[in-house]
Design a protein around this motif. Structure first.
Motif, PDB file in Angstrom:
ATOM      1  N   PHE A   1      -2.881   0.713  -0.553  1.00  0.00           N
ATOM      2  CA  PHE A   1      -3.632  -0.367  -0.395  1.00  0.00           C
ATOM      3  C   PHE A   1      -3.536  -1.469  -1.382  1.00  0.00           C
ATOM      4  CE2 PHE A   1      -7.030   1.199   2.805  1.00  0.00           C
ATOM      5  CZ  PHE A   1      -6.058   1.524   3.915  1.00  0.00           C
TER       6      PHE A   1
ATOM      7  N   PHE B   1      -2.066  -4.838  -1.979  1.00  0.00           N
ATOM      8  CA  PHE B   1      -3.042  -6.077  -2.496  1.00  0.00           C
ATOM      9  C   PHE B   1      -2.629  -6.603  -3.949  1.00  0.00           C
ATOM     10  CE2 PHE B   1      -6.637  -6.548   0.636  1.00  0.00           C
ATOM     11  CZ  PHE B   1      -6.131  -5.724   1.769  1.00  0.00           C
TER      12      PHE B   1
ATOM     13  N   ILE C   1       1.827  -8.167  -2.984  1.00  0.00           N
ATOM     14  CA  ILE C   1       2.189  -8.854  -2.041  1.00  0.00           C
ATOM     15  C   ILE C   1       1.382  -9.831  -1.635  1.00  0.00           C
ATOM     16  CG2 ILE C   1       4.289  -7.600  -1.329  1.00  0.00           C
ATOM     17  CD1 ILE C   1       2.686  -6.547   0.911  1.00  0.00           C
TER      18      ILE C   1
ATOM     19  N   TRP D   1      -0.076 -13.092  -3.044  1.00  0.00           N
ATOM     20  CA  TRP D   1       0.036 -13.791  -4.246  1.00  0.00           C
ATOM     21  C   TRP D   1      -0.449 -15.280  -4.079  1.00  0.00           C
ATOM     22  CZ3 TRP D   1       5.214 -11.597  -3.114  1.00  0.00           C
ATOM     23  CH2 TRP D   1       5.832 -12.304  -2.229  1.00  0.00           C
ATOM     24  N   TRP D   2      -0.645 -15.538  -2.755  1.00  0.00           N
ATOM     25  CA  TRP D   2      -1.121 -17.069  -2.864  1.00  0.00           C
ATOM     26  C   TRP D   2      -2.443 -17.619  -3.604  1.00  0.00           C
ATOM     27  CZ3 TRP D   2       0.750 -13.899   0.893  1.00  0.00           C
ATOM     28  CH2 TRP D   2       2.148 -14.083   1.311  1.00  0.00           C
TER      29      TRP D   2
ATOM     30  N   HIS E   1      -3.673  -8.354   6.304  1.00  0.00           N
ATOM     31  CA  HIS E   1      -3.564  -7.023   5.596  1.00  0.00           C
ATOM     32  C   HIS E   1      -4.560  -6.026   6.396  1.00  0.00           C
ATOM     33  CE1 HIS E   1      -0.097  -7.460   3.163  1.00  0.00           C
ATOM     34  NE2 HIS E   1      -0.541  -8.433   2.706  1.00  0.00           N
ATOM     35  N   LEU E   2      -5.727  -6.343   5.850  1.00  0.00           N
ATOM     36  CA  LEU E   2      -6.781  -5.268   6.460  1.00  0.00           C
ATOM     37  C   LEU E   2      -6.935  -5.015   8.171  1.00  0.00           C
ATOM     38  CD1 LEU E   2      -9.943  -6.351   4.567  1.00  0.00           C
ATOM     39  CD2 LEU E   2      -8.656  -4.357   4.176  1.00  0.00           C
TER      40      LEU E   2
ATOM     41  N   ILE F   1      -3.450  -3.302   8.601  1.00  0.00           N
ATOM     42  CA  ILE F   1      -3.575  -1.764   8.236  1.00  0.00           C
ATOM     43  C   ILE F   1      -4.102  -0.736   9.074  1.00  0.00           C
ATOM     44  CG2 ILE F   1      -5.014  -0.195   6.483  1.00  0.00           C
ATOM     45  CD1 ILE F   1      -4.230  -2.336   4.293  1.00  0.00           C
TER      46      ILE F   1
ATOM     47  N   PHE G   1       1.733   9.879   9.708  1.00  0.00           N
ATOM     48  CA  PHE G   1       1.913   9.658   8.389  1.00  0.00           C
ATOM     49  C   PHE G   1       2.637   8.325   8.274  1.00  0.00           C
ATOM     50  CE2 PHE G   1       4.489   9.551   4.510  1.00  0.00           C
ATOM     51  CZ  PHE G   1       3.416   9.494   3.732  1.00  0.00           C
TER      52      PHE G   1
ATOM     53  N   PHE H   1       0.979   4.701   8.935  1.00  0.00           N
ATOM     54  CA  PHE H   1       0.235   4.237   8.011  1.00  0.00           C
ATOM     55  C   PHE H   1       1.035   3.264   6.929  1.00  0.00           C
ATOM     56  CE2 PHE H   1      -3.394   6.502   8.900  1.00  0.00           C
ATOM     57  CZ  PHE H   1      -4.329   5.423   8.762  1.00  0.00           C
ATOM     58  N   MET H   2       2.511   3.377   7.073  1.00  0.00           N
ATOM     59  CA  MET H   2       3.294   2.959   5.919  1.00  0.00           C
ATOM     60  C   MET H   2       3.995   1.678   6.426  1.00  0.00           C
ATOM     61  SD  MET H   2       2.401   4.639   3.381  1.00  0.00           S
ATOM     62  CE  MET H   2       1.448   6.038   3.731  1.00  0.00           C
TER      63      MET H   2
ATOM     64  N   TRP I   1       2.569  -1.312   8.201  1.00  0.00           N
ATOM     65  CA  TRP I   1       1.627  -2.403   8.994  1.00  0.00           C
ATOM     66  C   TRP I   1       2.289  -3.708   8.634  1.00  0.00           C
ATOM     67  CZ3 TRP I   1      -0.072  -0.243   4.102  1.00  0.00           C
ATOM     68  CH2 TRP I   1      -0.122  -1.120   3.079  1.00  0.00           C
ATOM     69  N   ALA I   2       3.072  -3.980   7.509  1.00  0.00           N
ATOM     70  CA  ALA I   2       3.535  -5.398   7.178  1.00  0.00           C
ATOM     71  C   ALA I   2       4.595  -5.805   8.091  1.00  0.00           C
ATOM     72  CB  ALA I   2       3.743  -5.375   5.661  1.00  0.00           C
TER      73      ALA I   2
ATOM     74  N   THR J   1       5.186 -14.071   7.465  1.00  0.00           N
ATOM     75  CA  THR J   1       3.880 -14.660   6.706  1.00  0.00           C
ATOM     76  C   THR J   1       4.545 -15.019   5.311  1.00  0.00           C
ATOM     77  OG1 THR J   1       2.571 -13.016   7.596  1.00  0.00           O
ATOM     78  CG2 THR J   1       1.975 -13.928   5.548  1.00  0.00           C
ATOM     79  N   GLY J   2       5.605 -14.456   4.884  1.00  0.00           N
ATOM     80  CA  GLY J   2       6.248 -14.805   3.688  1.00  0.00           C
ATOM     81  C   GLY J   2       5.917 -13.897   2.612  1.00  0.00           C
ATOM     82  N   LEU J   3       6.045 -12.594   2.843  1.00  0.00           N
ATOM     83  CA  LEU J   3       5.836 -11.661   1.517  1.00  0.00           C
ATOM     84  C   LEU J   3       6.955 -11.375   0.842  1.00  0.00           C
ATOM     85  CD1 LEU J   3       4.275  -8.753   4.172  1.00  0.00           C
ATOM     86  CD2 LEU J   3       2.951 -10.440   2.914  1.00  0.00           C
ATOM     87  N   GLY J   4       7.951 -11.870   1.118  1.00  0.00           N
ATOM     88  CA  GLY J   4       9.221 -11.886   0.174  1.00  0.00           C
ATOM     89  C   GLY J   4      10.293 -10.895   0.851  1.00  0.00           C
TER      90      GLY J   4
ATOM     91  N   ALA K   1       9.523  -6.834   0.267  1.00  0.00           N
ATOM     92  CA  ALA K   1       8.750  -6.205   0.713  1.00  0.00           C
ATOM     93  C   ALA K   1       8.890  -6.160   2.341  1.00  0.00           C
ATOM     94  CB  ALA K   1       6.984  -7.017   0.865  1.00  0.00           C
TER      95      ALA K   1
ATOM     96  N   PHE L   1       9.435  -2.777   4.457  1.00  0.00           N
ATOM     97  CA  PHE L   1       8.697  -2.183   5.686  1.00  0.00           C
ATOM     98  C   PHE L   1       9.590  -2.038   7.023  1.00  0.00           C
ATOM     99  CE2 PHE L   1       5.123  -3.527   3.168  1.00  0.00           C
ATOM    100  CZ  PHE L   1       4.190  -2.565   3.372  1.00  0.00           C
TER     101      PHE L   1
END
Lengths: 211, 113, 646
Positions: B103, B107, B110, B112-113, C241-242, C245, C289, C292-293, C295-296, C302-305, C308, C312
């Motif tokens: 987490f 946080f 990624i 960054w806005w 994210h929350l 996740i 396991f 959990f890795m 989720w994104a 969304t534009g995480l880059g 990332a 994922f």
């Protein structure tokens, strides 16, 4: 489980909190619950880190930033109090091992008093911030700060109510295998509160004043 | 499971040994506590001293990590190998810690806005 | 508790269910509540499909459609699939591991009531100003500005029922770790128990982020906090994210027990040991396991880059490996078996290709560049319905047929079951197979209508016909259940004749303490071993007949849950929310709002303190009583005359 078994320091089992099936279940179950609390606090910490120092456009960072707001002496005092209360609950468990009920009650009582002092300081701190204009609705930063530290404070309150109830309910009963796990689990909870606080004073306060 | 458990009474010698052992354990707990206090002092001192933040931040985090391990293993008795299903318990605790770590990573990197 | 009790009156029976801590009765309550919400959510789906049957239809309005789609998703995942799986976990897991009850019977009951009252709270929104309408994901920017109280109902209802789910999850973990009978080592546990353990672990770690996310949304909407409000420095991505996740593990929380159910069904009807048991266990843990890795991957656009997204994407594709292991193990269990195609087996056989189809489209979306094309289209809808209906719903229906004899001492009708399967199965593929192509043709998801002549008309029509068939299938299943109530009791063990694990060694109807003597487990598939050795009793025992310790019933779980229910109304009508202050949402006076919160939490905390102050030691069923109960049961099984114990 039979509550009528009379125990003496001689026949009191070494791991009284794990001497019955219920005690064992409670022991494992509570640890599992704590591992879920780890994740809960991690979510709050991560949110705080993502939102610290951020507010509406033009927020006065000279006034409302981690650097400007936090005061280390207060955080230090709170840390010392809470760490000490962790030790006092260890003392309570030590006396439980020796079947010294009075010792258990006394040290648990001291833990509660220290917890109350901690809570008082935290309330003072919050009051101080709100007075400085840094209320819950002030900015994303303020919401995240109060939610993280406040959730910890809520845990302290729950812990205090819980331990007080335990002290009260067992006054006439004395130690037995039914309430030994209750004391043990409550002290685990209290230690966990301290674990969280270690991260709060490090991540929020110490790293906060560094900017 | 309703079998009456019989509780073996310790002999006088055993009892003395038991009490002594408990007292010794308690002393080591107090030592652990002293170390915790020391670590806390060092952490606060390094934050107020005028060191480079890039050094102090990882340093205080390390100290916090040590303190937490002390709490868990000494105060909360995770070191007690004989405790009920303690292996499962440490698996869950460290599993939770690992997930918690992802987490933070996420946080802090990624968002960054 | 008298052993030869008289037949109870209706009121006494209701009271019995309100206070029960018996895992078998809680299972029945979960089953009933889950079915109710399954039906409601199914009806919502039908309304949506009827709206989409023809272009530019006006069957429901756009606003209603949004409410329907939100409530359909939310209800199906949180309030239908989860409780239905909990029903089977409650009913079967303690029997599989040789336990008399779960580790925390009181918490088991509390978990159910919290779930149920949270669900009721959420559904009250329909009658109190409109249901939530921001999708089951309730993305923050959209949901923050959603007028009215819909989202507030969503947040509070899920908070309460989520707490219940979390409590049940912890309970199952501890039950499986500590309550196993002697000899039931971890590597002898049936697969359903294993998957329940892993799925409960996922609940343990996935629900706290949801709790936090919902709490942040709650204070944002109702108490003026600024977590997701970008004008105040907040960040809506935090909600995404929350939520994910939690949301991605949630998929595995649901599908792993479904895998477990099929891993129980397939060996029984292939009459072969489960192929690759240890690899199945390993795959289960690995899926848990990896779940959990990844989720994104729900947030590629969304534009995480790129970095990332790449990480994922790769992590997501690796999940196909353990899942593939499982699929091949099922196939190899069937391979060369002496197959009996009963209704549960039919569902299992239908499940494998359907689920593989859903999995394959999942890997397609794991490729981030392709996901940019597929995102928010009907392709996604088709994908996750293949996984959820093809994986979980088939498991639930199959398991209902499979375990009905143990849970109710009755069997569901086979012929009607086969008919139900075919109608449901064909309807399912009609509905969702074509939606892949609708998505590829560009039809976006979550739209309430569309223009004609884009090549979507026919497929939408067929899809709606399929949905109606699924509806008919569900009605037939309910009919089957109703018929079974009137059918003859079975009074036997091992209804299918080829049961392998411990639960089949028990003769129905079960006494409330399940096992007269705790069994000794001598290997994997213990009942099979005993049958092979000609043991007529079905198990060997680890202890002589002795007093049995059982937990007391309690009304406190219900009272605690009612307290949270009341407090939720106080929060709902808070006058401190941004909308309440702006006057766009109705609120109550500060006094009333605080009063309700204090009253509700007071009831909850008061009940907790009451629980704490009293010693609750449970009671003992003495040997003489046990003998009387067993005699009573034997007489009932022989003559059909009702004794006291069901």
């Amino acid at each position: 489980m039979d509550l009528n078994t009379k125990f003496t320091p001689q026949n009191w089992p070494e791991h009284a909190e794990q001497a019955t099936m219920e005690g064992k279940n409670k022991f494992v179950g509570f640890w599992i619950f704590l591992s879920c609390e780890v994740v809960l606090f991690a979510s709050l910490f991560a949110t705080y880190l993502a939102l610290k120092d951020s507010g509406p456009a033009g927020m006065d960072l000279a006034k409302y930033s981690t650097k400007a707001l936090y005061e280390l002496p207060l955080a230090f005092a709170m840390t010392m109090i809470l760490l000490t209360s962790s030790l006092t609950s260890v003392y309570a468990m030590y006396h439980m091992k020796n079947f010294n009920f009075k010792g258990v009650q006394t040290w648990m009582g001291i833990t509660v008093i220290l917890g109350l002092c901690f809570l008082g300081l935290e309330i003072y701190e919050f009051y101080h911030y709100v007075h400085a204009g840094f209320g819950y609705r002030h900015s994303a930063f303020s919401s995240a700060f109060f939610t993280l530290v406040g959730t910890h404070g809520l845990h302290v309150i729950i812990g205090l109510v819980w331990i007080s109830c335990l002290i009260f309910r067992n006054m006439k009963r004395g130690l037995n295998l039914y309430n030994a796990p209750k004391y043990f689990v409550a002290s685990l909870y209290w230690h966990f509160i301290d674990v969280v606080w270690v991260f709060i004073f490090t991540v929020v306060y110490l790293m906060g004043v560094l900017g | 499971m309703a079998h009456d458990t019989h509780f073996e009474a310790r002999s006088q010698v055993q009892q003395e040994y038991y009490r002594k052992e408990n007292a010794a354990k308690m002393r080591s707990q107090v030592t652990q506590f002293a170390i915790m206090i020391l670590l806390t002092l060092v952490a606060f001192a390094s934050a107020v001293a005028d060191f480079a933040p890039n050094f102090v931040k990882p340093f205080v985090l390390l100290l916090a990590g040590v303190q937490v391990v002390q709490q868990l293993y000494a105060f909360m008795h995770m070191e007690d190998k004989k405790a009920y299903h303690i292996g499962v318990i440490s698996f869950f605790m460290w599993g939770g810690a690992l997930i918690a770590f992802t987490f933070f990573l996420c946080f802090l990197t990624i968002i960054w806005w | 508790m008298s052993s030869v009790a008289q037949k109870k009156g209706f009121g006494a029976q209701v009271w019995d269910y309100l206070t029960t801590v018996d895992h078998k009765k809680i299972a029945i309550m979960y089953l009933a509540a889950g079915t109710l919400f399954f039906a409601i959510a199914g009806l919502e789906a039908l309304f949506m499909r009827f709206q989409l049957m023809f272009p530019e239809s006006t069957f429901v309005s756009a606003g209603t459609f949004n409410q329907l789609l939100t409530m359909h998703g939310t209800t199906m995942l949180f309030l239908a699939a989860t409780p239905l799986l909990f029903a089977f976990m409650n009913a079967i897991v303690p029997l599989q591991i040789g336990a008399r009850d779960v580790a925390f019977p009181f918490l088991n009951s509390l978990g159910f009531w919290l779930f149920f009252l949270g669900a009721v709270f959420l559904h009250l929104s329909f009658f109190m100003g409109g249901a939530p309408d921001a999708g089951w994901t309730s993305y923050a920017s959209l949901s923050l500005y959603s007028p009215g109280h819909g989202i507030d109902f969503y947040v509070l209802g899920l908070q309460i029922s989520g707490a219940g789910t979390l409590i049940s999850g912890i309970n199952f973990i501890v039950t499986i770790i500590t309550m196993r009978a002697p000899g039931m080592t971890f590597m002898r546990m049936p697969l359903f128990t294993w998957t329940s353990l892993v799925s409960s672990t996922l609940i343990l770690f996935a629900f706290p982020p949801l709790t936090v996310g919902l709490f942040l949304m709650l204070v944002d909407r109702m108490f003026g906090a600024n977590f997701f409000d970008h004008t105040m420095g907040g960040n809506t991505i935090i909600w995404e994210h929350l939520f994910w996740i939690f949301g991605h593990p949630e998929v595995y929380i649901l599908v792993l027990p479904a895998f477990g159910l099929f891993s129980e069904i397939i060996p029984v009807f292939a009459r072969k040991r489960l192929f690759g048991y240890s690899s199945m266990v390993f795959a289960t843990i690995l899926i848990g396991f990896l779940g959990f890795m990844v989720w994104a991957h729900h947030m590629f656009t969304t534009g995480l880059g790129a970095t990332a997204n790449a990480i994922f994407a790769v992590a997501t594709m690796t999940i196909a490996v353990p899942t593939g292991m499982k699929v091949f193990n099922w196939i190899l269990t069937i391979w060369g078996g002496s197959i009996k195609v009963t209704v549960p087996m039919l569902y299992a056989l239908g499940f494998i290709p359907s689920f593989v189809a859903g999995g394959v489209t999942g890997v397609m979306q794991a490729a981030a560049p392709l996901d940019y094309q597929l995102h928010d289209s009907y392709f996604i809808v088709a994908h996750f319905h293949y996984v959820i209906v093809g994986g979980i719903v088939t498991a639930l229906f199959g398991a209902a047929h499979f375990y009905w004899p143990i849970m109710f001492n009755r069997a569901l009708n086979e012929k009607l079951g086969v008919l139900t399967f075919w109608i449901f199965f064909i309807g399912f593929h009609l509905t969702f197979f074509l939606q892949h192509f609708l998505g590829l043709m560009g039809m976006p998801r979550r739209v309430f209508t569309y223009m004609g002549d884009q090549g979507w008309d026919l497929f939408n029509l067929i899809s709606t016909i399929g949905a109606a068939m699924m509806g008919v299938g569900v009605i037939l299943l309910v009919l089957n259940v109703l018929i079974s109530i009137k059918s003859e009791p079975l009074n036997r063990r091992d209804y299918w004749g080829d049961g392998r694990s411990l639960e089949w060694a028990l003769e129905t109807p079960l006494p409330f303490y399940n096992f007269k003597q705790t069994p000794l487990v001598r290997g994997y598939d213990p009942y099979w071993i005993e049958k092979q050795e000609g043991n007529k009793e079905g198990m060997v025992y680890a202890e002589p007949v002795g007093d049995i310790h059982m937990p007391n019933n309690s009304i406190l779980p219900l009272i605690m849950s009612i307290g949270t229910f009341i407090a939720a109304f106080g929060a709902l009508y808070s006058p401190w929310g941004d909308q309440a202050i702006a006057g766009t949402a109705d609120s109550v006076s500060p006094g009333l709002s605080v009063g309700l919160i204090v009253l509700g939490l007071g009831i909850t905390v008061g009940a907790m303190i009451a629980r704490s102050l009293k010693d609750d030691l449970g009671y003992h069923v003495h040997v003489a009583e046990i003998e009387a109960i067993e005699k009573d049961l034997a007489q009932y099984r022989a003559t059909g005359k009702k004794g006291g114990n069901k």
